[in-house]
Design a protein around this motif. Structure first.
Motif, PDB file in Angstrom:
ATOM      1  N   ASP A 188       0.831  -1.206   0.000  1.00 45.62           N
ATOM      2  CA  ASP A 188       0.000   0.000   0.000  1.00 45.62           C
ATOM      3  C   ASP A 188       0.867   1.259   0.000  1.00 45.62           C
ATOM      4  OD1 ASP A 188      -2.339   1.546   0.009  1.00 45.62           O
ATOM      5  OD2 ASP A 188      -3.326   0.121   1.361  1.00 45.62           O
ATOM      6  N   GLN A 203      -4.150  10.975  -0.525  1.00 43.06           N
ATOM      7  CA  GLN A 203      -5.214  10.253   0.196  1.00 43.06           C
ATOM      8  C   GLN A 203      -5.913  11.195   1.188  1.00 43.06           C
ATOM      9  OE1 GLN A 203      -2.354   7.495   1.695  1.00 43.06           O
ATOM     10  NE2 GLN A 203      -3.093   5.789   0.465  1.00 43.06           N
ATOM     11  N   GLN A 209      -8.986   7.534   4.353  1.00 39.77           N
ATOM     12  CA  GLN A 209      -8.140   6.511   3.723  1.00 39.77           C
ATOM     13  C   GLN A 209      -6.864   6.298   4.538  1.00 39.77           C
ATOM     14  OE1 GLN A 209      -7.951   8.578  -0.068  1.00 39.77           O
ATOM     15  NE2 GLN A 209      -9.035   6.891  -1.105  1.00 39.77           N
ATOM     16  N   GLN A 210      -6.289   7.383   5.027  1.00 43.95           N
ATOM     17  CA  GLN A 210      -5.055   7.283   5.810  1.00 43.95           C
ATOM     18  C   GLN A 210      -5.291   6.555   7.126  1.00 43.95           C
ATOM     19  OE1 GLN A 210      -2.599  10.738   6.267  1.00 43.95           O
ATOM     20  NE2 GLN A 210      -2.845  11.406   4.151  1.00 43.95           N
TER      21      GLN A 210
END
Length: 811
Positions: A345, A351, A355-356
C-alpha cells in the motif's frame, strides 16, 4: 592516387597498394561523430599502427588524446623493435606524411595531422570567454599548485625529476616550501602526498620546512579527529551491540521470485544482492548503502530484500523523498509482487484522512506487508505490527532531522539505503566502515551514456535542441527552479518554439493538478515540461530523452546528477544541456561543479561525483548538521587517511597522540634504480598516477594486477620498473610485520623493527641457525645481514623472501 578518409573508414580492404601516401586521411574530421569513426577505424585496423611524433609537437597532448580513446602506443626507437603482440607504437621521427605499407600491414601516422582533431575535442566548458578549470583529482598533481606532505605541510608541486647518484637512477617529486626550500621526495613516498583543496590555490600559505606552524596545525587537527573517531566508534559499537532479526532464506521460494525479474542481472548487481541478503541473515542489524546510477537496478535489489523480509513475516517500510516517486514505486512493487499474495500500500498526500486512518490500522494489525511513502512515514505515529526492513531511496533528499527520527525509531531493524549520488557525510561514514558500502559500477546492456553539454544561454541553441528531440518523437524536461517566474519562462519558450506543446509542473500546484500534468506527460499528451526540481526524483518517462537546465551553475553537484538521471532511461541516445548566463561571472565552486558533471557523463558516475563533491566542498562535519567542511586546510584525502589512523588507534585501546596519528613513514633504501622510465611512459601525469597506484595498493595481488595493466598498456616492464614493483611488495610486507626501516646495498643490510611487531621469533631463530654467518642481532630491535649479490633484482627477491618468512600472517 588520393584516398579520402570516407573511403578508408567505410572499407579498409580497398587499401591495396604496396606503399602509398595518405595525405588526406585526417582531413574533414570536423565533428565528434567523424572522430569516433576515425578512432573506430584505428581500433579495427588489422595490422600495426605506428604514430610518428616530431620534437616540435606536444607529446603529452597527443598521447593523452590517444590514451583517453583507449589507444596505448608503446615507445620504440626503431621500426624493427616492435613487439608482435602489441598493435600500437610511437617513435620520434622527421617523417611528415601518413602512409601504408601493405607488405607488413603497417599504417604510419604523422601525428601532427592529429593535432586539429585533438584540439577540437576539448571539454565543452572551453570557449573564447571562459578558461576551463583544471581538474584537481587525487591522481593528478598540477604544476605550481599547492600540495600537502603529511610530515612537512603545504608546499608547491614543481614537477618530477630523474636523479642519478652512483649509477642509481630514481625519480623524485619536487616540492617548494617557504623561503625557497625544496624537498625531493622519492616517488615511492607518494602516498604521503595529498592535494590541497582550498579554493584559492594561488594564495595558499606555504609552510616552512622544519617550522612550527604545521606542527601547531597538526595538534588542532588531532584533537578534532579524536572527537570524530570516538563518536563514529560509539555509533558503530552501539549498533553492533543491538540484537536484530536474523532472516531465513527459503531458496526455492526466492528463486521463483527472482525468475520474475524482467531483465538479466549483471555481475555487479548479483554481487550487491548477495551482500544485502548476507547482511539480512546476520543477527546484527544491517546498515548498507547501495550506490548505483539511475537505471542500474537498485530497485530490483530493494525488492529482493523486501521479499526476504515479508517471507519471514516481517513488514517493510519504503521511504522516498517525493509523492511522485512514491506513486511510481508503489506501481512497480505491485507489478513485481503480482504473483504473490503480499499486501502493498501507499501512504501519500493524495489520500484523504479516512483513507489514511484505515491504512494505519491495517499497518498496525499486520494486514499491510509493504508500506511505501514519503516523510509522512516518519512524522505519522505509525504502529507497526512487525517491522523488519526500512528501505530509504535517495537519502540525500531527507534532512538531518528526518535521519535523527530514523535513528531513534528504527535502531534495531535492517536499513537499506539506495542512492545514485551519496551525500558527502554518508560517503564518509561508508568509507570509514561505519556503514557498509556497495557500488554498482557497470550499466545494464544496451544503455547509452547521456551526452552532456555546458553552454552559455543561447535562444537558437535552445530552439534547435527542443526541435531535434520533438522530431525524433521524444519529450523534453526544461528545468527552471524559481516558481515565481516560471510563467514568464513558459511564455518565452512558447514564442521561441511555437511548434512545441508546453505545460508547467511545480511543487506549489495542487495535488490534483500536478498529478494530472505528470500523467499527461507520461502519456505523451505534450512535448515540453517546464518544471522545478520536483522531477529530481520523479517518475520514469522513457520518451523524455532531453533535459535543459537554466542557471545550472546554481545547482549542487548531486542535484545536477539526479536531474540528468531523469533521461536516458531507454535505449535512445539522451542529451543534457546545462545552461549558464555567463561563464565569466560564475563562482569558482560553480565552475568546479560543472567541470565535474561534464567529466563524468558515463554510467556509474554518481560515486565518482560524490568524491569530487567532497574535494569541492570540503569534508564536512560528519555527525553535525552542516554539510560544508570545517577542516578546509587539509582536504578530504588526507582527512580520511588520518581519520582511519585515529579509528585504528582507538580500536586497539591505545591513547591517540600526534606521533601515532601522523606516524613517520616506513623507510626503505635498497640502492637500486627503480622507476617508470620516461621512454616507457612519456606522460608525466600518467607516471604519477601509476606510481601512486602501485604504492597505495593494499596487497600483492593488486600490485600484480597493476603490473599486468602496465604491460598491457605500455609493453613489457623495463628492469628498473620490475625493481619498482618488487620494492612495493617489500614495503607492504614490512609494514605488516612492523618494520621501522630497511637499508641494504649489494653486500650488507640492516632491518630495524618497531617495538610492536609481528615477527615470528621461532622462524627468526631457525634463520639464525641455518645461516649463522649471514645474520647478526645488533640489539632487541635491530637485525644485520651480510649477503653479497650484484644482481639487483635477485637481491630484492631475496629480501622479499626473508620478510615473508618473518611474517606470522601471510596475505
Amino acid at each position: 592516387m588520393k584516398i579520402t578518409n570516407d573511403r578508408i573508414l567505410k572499407n579498409k580492404k580497398i587499401i591495396n597498394w604496396q606503399y602509398k601516401k595518405l595525405s588526406h586521411i585526417f582531413q574533414n574530421i570536423d565533428n565528434q561523430e567523424k572522430t569516433k569513426k576515425l578512432l573506430s577505424f584505428m581500433h579495427s585496423f588489422s595490422g600495426k599502427i605506428i604514430f610518428f611524433l616530431t620534437k616540435k609537437e606536444s607529446l603529452e597532448k597527443i598521447l593523452n588524446f590517444l590514451k583517453e580513446n583507449k589507444i596505448y602506443p608503446q615507445y620504440i626507437e626503431k621500426i624493427i623493435n616492435f613487439d608482435k603482440k602489441i598493435k600500437f607504437f610511437y617513435m620520434t621521427s622527421t617523417l611528415k606524411n601518413d602512409f601504408f605499407y601493405k607488405k607488413n600491414n603497417i599504417l604510419f601516422i604523422f601525428t601532427e595531422d592529429l593535432l586539429p582533431i585533438v584540439t577540437q575535442n576539448r571539454s565543452f566548458l572551453s570557449s573564447k570567454n571562459y578558461t576551463t578549470v583544471k581538474k584537481n583529482h587525487l591522481s593528478k598533481l598540477i604544476l605550481n599548485h599547492p600540495i600537502i606532505h603529511i610530515q612537512h605541510g603545504v608546499g608547491r608541486y614543481l614537477g618530477l625529476t630523474t636523479i642519478k647518484t652512483l649509477s642509481i637512477k630514481s625519480e623524485y617529486l619536487i616540492i617548494l616550501y617557504a623561503e625557497g626550500d625544496k624537498l625531493y621526495l622519492p616517488v615511492s613516498y607518494l602516498h604521503l602526498i595529498s592535494p590541497y583543496t582550498e579554493t584559492s590555490v594561488e594564495n595558499a600559505p606555504l609552510h616552512k620546512l622544519g617550522g612550527d606552524e604545521w606542527n601547531k596545525q597538526k595538534e588542532k587537527i588531532s584533537k578534532t579527529l579524536y572527537d570524530h573517531a570516538a563518536q563514529l566508534l560509539d555509533i558503530y559499537s552501539n549498533r553492533a551491540s543491538i540484537l536484530g532479526f536474523s532472516f531465513k532464506k527459503d531458496e526455492e521460494q526466492y528463486q521463483i521470485f527472482s525468475k520474475d525479474c524482467l531483465f538479466q542481472i549483471t555481475p555487479d548487481q548479483d554481487k550487491v544482492i548477495k551482500s544485502v541478503l548476507k547482511d539480512m541473515q546476520k543477527s546484527t542489524p544491517m546498515d548498507r548503502l547501495i550506490c548505483g546510477d539511475v537505471g542500474f537496478g537498485k530497485t530490483e535489489i530493494a525488492m529482493r530484500a523486501a521479499f526476504l523480509s515479508v517471507s519471514n513475516n516481517k513488514q517493510v517500510a519504503v521511504l522516498v523523498p517525493t509523492t511522485l516517486l512514491a506513486q511510481q514505486h508503489y506501481e512497480n512493487f505491485k507489478k513485481r509482487f503480482s504473483n504473490w499474495s503480499f499486501c502493498i500500500d501507499l501512504l501519500s498526500r493524495f489520500q484523504n484522512q479516512k483513507q489514511q486512518t484505515l491504512l494505519l490500522e491495517n499497518t498496525k494489525n499486520g494486514k499491510i506487508n509493504i508500506l511505501i511513502g514519503t516523510h509522512k512515514l516518519l512524522l505519522k505515529e505509525i504502529a507497526w505490527h512487525n517491522l523488519g526492513l526500512l528501505i530509504i531511496d535517495e537519502e540525500h533528499r531527507f534532512g538531518v532531522n528526518h535521519k535523527e527520527i530514523i535513528k531513534k525509531k528504527y535502531s534495531n531493524i535492517d536499513i537499506l539505503t539506495l542512492t545514485a549520488t551519496p551525500i558527502p557525510r554518508t560517503l564518509n561514514m561508508a568509507m570509514t566502515g561505519i556503514k557498509d558500502l556497495s557500488i554498482i559500477e557497470k550499466p545494464p546492456a544496451q544503455r547509452l551514456a547521456v551526452k552532456t553539454y555546458i553552454e552559455e544561454y543561447n535562444p537558437t541553441l535552445v530552439r534547435k535542441t527542443i526541435l531535434r528531440e520533438i522530431l525524433r518523437g521524444g519529450q523534453i524536461y526544461y528545468v527552471y527552479n524559481k516558481v515565481q517566474n516560471i510563467m514568464n519562462i513558459a511564455e518565452r519558450l512558447s514564442k521561441l518554439v511555437p511548434e512545441a506543446h508546453i505545460k508547467i509542473g511545480h511543487g506549489q500546484m495542487s495535488n490534483i493538478d500536478l498529478k494530472k500534468v505528470m500523467n499527461d506527460f507520461y502519456n505523451k499528451k505534450f512535448d515540453v515540461l517546464i518544471c522545478t526540481t520536483i522531477i529530481e526524483s520523479g517518475i520514469d518517462i522513457p520518451r523524455a530523452n532531453t533535459i535543459i537546465i537554466e542557471n545550472s551553475d546554481h545547482f549542487g553537484l548531486s542535484q545536477l546528477h539526479q536531474l540528468r538521471g531523469r533521461i536516458g532511461r531507454s535505449h535512445y541516445q539522451a542529451y543534457a544541456l546545462f545552461l549558464v548566463n555567463s561563464f565569466n561571472k560564475m563562482t569558482v565552486h560553480a565552475k568546479k561543479r560543472l567541470e565535474a558533471i561534464s567529466s563524468v557523463d558515463n554510467f556509474g558516475g554518481g560515486f565518482s561525483l560524490s568524491n569530487q563533491d567532497l574535494e569541492i566542498r570540503g569534508v564536512g562535519k560528519i555527525l553535525g548538521k552542516e554539510q560544508s567542511g570545517h577542516i578546509k586546510n587539509i582536504g578530504f584525502s588526507l582527512y580520511m587517511k588520518l581519520l582511519g589512523n585515529a579509528i585504528n588507534v582507538l580500536k586497539n585501546g591505545e591513547n591517540l597522540s600526534i606521533d601515532k596519528l601522523f606516524k613517520k613513514p616506513l623507510e626503505i633504501e635498497l640502492y637500486v634504480s627503480s622507476l617508470l622510465p620516461e621512454d616507457y611512459i612519456t606522460d608525466v601525469n600518467t607516471r604519477l598516477f601509476f606510481y601512486k597506484k602501485i604504492f597505495n595498493a593494499e596487497n600483492e595481488k593488486k600490485i600484480e594486477k597493476i603490473k599486468n595493466e602496465l604491460t598491457y598498456q605500455f609493453g613489457p616492464l623495463p628492469d628498473f620498473s620490475k625493481n619498482l614493483i618488487i620494492i612495493a611488495k617489500i614495503r607492504l610486507i614490512a609494514y605488516k610485520i612492523g618494520i621501522k626501516y630497511i637499508k641494504a646495498n649489494k653486500k650488507i643490510g640492516v632491518i630495524k623493527f618497531n617495538y610492536k611487531n609481528s615477527v615470528d621469533t621461532q622462524d627468526l631463530l631457525k634463520i639464525f641457525k641455518n645461516e649463522p654467518n649471514t645474520w647478526k642481532m645488533e640489539n632487541s630491535t635491530k637485525l644485520k645481514f651480510i649477503w653479497h649479490n650484484n644482481e639487483d633484482y635477485l637481491r630484492l627477491k631475496w629480501i622479499k623472501g626473508i620478510l615473508k618468512n618473518l611474517n606470522k600472517k601471510e596475505d
